[in-house]
Scaffold this active site. Structure first.
Site, PDB file in Angstrom:
ATOM      1  N   LYS A  32       0.742  -0.801  -0.075  1.00  7.24           N
ATOM      2  CA  LYS A  32      -0.140   0.046   0.435  1.00  7.24           C
ATOM      3  C   LYS A  32       0.995   1.195   0.216  1.00  7.24           C
ATOM      4  O   LYS A  32       1.558   1.308   1.082  1.00  7.24           O
ATOM      5  CB  LYS A  32      -0.941   0.123   1.597  1.00  7.24           C
ATOM      6  CG  LYS A  32      -1.980   1.490   0.779  1.00  7.24           C
ATOM      7  CD  LYS A  32      -2.595   1.374   2.599  1.00  7.24           C
ATOM      8  CE  LYS A  32      -1.803   1.866   3.349  1.00  7.24           C
ATOM      9  NZ  LYS A  32      -1.396   3.383   3.744  1.00  7.24           N
ATOM     10  N   ASP A  59      -2.876   4.532  -1.891  1.00  7.22           N
ATOM     11  CA  ASP A  59      -4.275   5.263  -0.689  1.00  7.22           C
ATOM     12  C   ASP A  59      -4.189   6.141  -0.787  1.00  7.22           C
ATOM     13  O   ASP A  59      -3.612   6.899  -0.073  1.00  7.22           O
ATOM     14  CB  ASP A  59      -3.787   4.625   0.087  1.00  7.22           C
ATOM     15  CG  ASP A  59      -4.405   4.690   1.584  1.00  7.22           C
ATOM     16  OD1 ASP A  59      -5.589   5.132   1.672  1.00  7.22           O
ATOM     17  OD2 ASP A  59      -3.611   4.775   2.759  1.00  7.22           O
ATOM     18  N   LYS A  61      -6.530   8.452  -0.848  1.00  3.47           N
ATOM     19  CA  LYS A  61      -8.023   9.144   0.153  1.00  3.47           C
ATOM     20  C   LYS A  61      -8.846  10.012  -0.491  1.00  3.47           C
ATOM     21  O   LYS A  61      -8.612  10.955   0.441  1.00  3.47           O
ATOM     22  CB  LYS A  61      -8.057   9.027   1.479  1.00  3.47           C
ATOM     23  CG  LYS A  61      -7.396   7.450   2.288  1.00  3.47           C
ATOM     24  CD  LYS A  61      -7.565   8.473   4.189  1.00  3.47           C
ATOM     25  CE  LYS A  61      -7.360   6.637   4.712  1.00  3.47           C
ATOM     26  NZ  LYS A  61      -5.667   6.931   4.202  1.00  3.47           N
ATOM     27  N   ASP A  64     -12.215  15.738  -2.811  1.00  4.09           N
ATOM     28  CA  ASP A  64     -12.753  17.336  -2.955  1.00  4.09           C
ATOM     29  C   ASP A  64     -14.613  17.505  -4.423  1.00  4.09           C
ATOM     30  O   ASP A  64     -15.104  16.453  -4.011  1.00  4.09           O
ATOM     31  CB  ASP A  64     -11.356  17.761  -3.889  1.00  4.09           C
ATOM     32  CG  ASP A  64     -10.732  19.279  -3.574  1.00  4.09           C
ATOM     33  OD1 ASP A  64     -11.671  19.849  -4.176  1.00  4.09           O
ATOM     34  OD2 ASP A  64      -9.922  19.286  -3.834  1.00  4.09           O
ATOM     35  N   THR A 120      -9.654   4.411  10.715  1.00  2.00           N
ATOM     36  CA  THR A 120     -10.145   3.476  11.592  1.00  2.00           C
ATOM     37  C   THR A 120      -9.200   4.030  13.544  1.00  2.00           C
ATOM     38  O   THR A 120      -9.248   3.263  14.218  1.00  2.00           O
ATOM     39  CB  THR A 120      -8.683   1.871  12.111  1.00  2.00           C
ATOM     40  OG1 THR A 120      -8.219   1.990  10.741  1.00  2.00           O
ATOM     41  CG2 THR A 120     -10.471   0.853  10.925  1.00  2.00           C
ATOM     42  N   ARG A 212       2.685  -0.795  10.963  1.00  2.00           N
ATOM     43  CA  ARG A 212       4.158  -0.416  12.276  1.00  2.00           C
ATOM     44  C   ARG A 212       3.697  -1.929  12.406  1.00  2.00           C
ATOM     45  O   ARG A 212       5.478  -2.530  13.344  1.00  2.00           O
ATOM     46  CB  ARG A 212       3.303   0.724  12.932  1.00  2.00           C
ATOM     47  CG  ARG A 212       3.313   2.258  12.366  1.00  2.00           C
ATOM     48  CD  ARG A 212       2.386   2.616  13.429  1.00  2.00           C
ATOM     49  NE  ARG A 212       2.085   2.614  12.890  1.00  2.00           N
ATOM     50  CZ  ARG A 212       0.591   3.640  13.519  1.00  2.00           C
ATOM     51  NH1 ARG A 212       0.960   4.872  14.351  1.00  2.00           N
ATOM     52  NH2 ARG A 212      -0.930   3.363  12.680  1.00  2.00           N
TER      53      ARG A 212
END
Ligand code: C5P
Length: 237
Positions: A32, A59, A61, A64, A120, A212
């Site tokens: 990603k 990704d 996102k 607009d 999340t 992570r």
């Protein structure tokens, strides 16, 4: 099934991302690419990763006005990545135009269009008290998924806790991508709605995004493999 776990390449530049992949023998795993890396490196990062046979979830996102999103999606369509995303909160017209941009920009490639529902890193309290969106987080996620589906997305990003309900309302073929994944002994960091790969699979998620828990693990290769084993050994309920 080995293609189901996307490694979040949250690194500041290509050199660090590539060294991480090479040092940990993660060549060819799905990745990603988020804002940090894409804004630094631009489209060439995608070309490089594709040359190295990675499947890519871009990704960015987008959120607009509809015309801007349509034109941007048309540009991104030429990258021929597997998935791109927009925020469901941009509304139906924005989503429809995003789809139009992808289609018109590159009719020969089927990039999946995914909508972010509720991040999340957010919980119900943030949703209700800061954003002024009343009600229950699960129902908000399901509502966003349902209207985004009608507007033309192929799937959504949601937490593992919402996958079941999203699938029940939107259908089994509707793609669910779940971040907020933590291996048993890793740190939660800024994520609030977290779960393990095994729970994600049992709940019916199609793809996981893991950052992570792998990138900051003592042994990232082992952590990636642990996630894969957990995923493969669990079955959807
Ligand atoms: O490090 P961690 O596993 O928490 O990383 C999650 C990744 O997934 C980050 O790159 C983050 O931007 C992304 N993401 C997310 N929540 C969403 C959509 C994407 O955490 N709703």
């Amino acid at each position: 099934m080995k293609e189901s776990i996307y490694l979040a390449l949250d690194f500041p530049n290509w050199q660090e991302a590539n060294s991480f992949i090479e040092d940990n023998h993660l060549q060819g795993v799905p990745v990603k690419v988020g804002m940090e890396l894409y804004y630094r490196e631009g489209p060439r990062i995608i070309e490089r990763l594709k040359q190295n046979n990675h499947k890519i979830f871009l990704d960015l996102k987008l959120h607009d006005i509809p015309t801007t999103v349509m034109r941007t999606m048309s540009v991104l369509s030429s990258l021929e990545v597997d998935m791109v995303n927009i925020h469901a909160l941009g509304g139906s017209e924005m989503i429809q135009r995003a789809r139009e941009g992808l289609l018109n920009g590159n009719p020969n490639f089927d990039t999946k269009l995914i909508a972010v529902t509720v991040l999340t890193s957010m919980d119900e309290q943030v949703l209700n008290n800061e954003m002024g969106i009343p009600g229950n987080l699960l129902e908000t996620t399901v509502k966003l998924s349902s209207f985004a589906q009608k507007a033309g997305v192929d799937g959504v990003v949601c937490s593992t806790h919402e996958v079941n309900r999203v699938k029940a309302i939107c259908g089994e073929d509707f793609i669910t991508v779940t971040p907020g994944i933590r291996l048993v002994d890793s740190n939660v960091n800024d994520q609030k709605r977290v779960a393990t790969p095994s729970i994600a699979r049992k709940n019916g998620a199609d793809y996981l995004v893991i950052g992570r828990s792998i990138t900051q693990a003592e042994n990232p290769k082992k952590a990636y493999e642990q996630a894969l084993v957990e995923w493969e050994e669990s079955t959807c309920n």
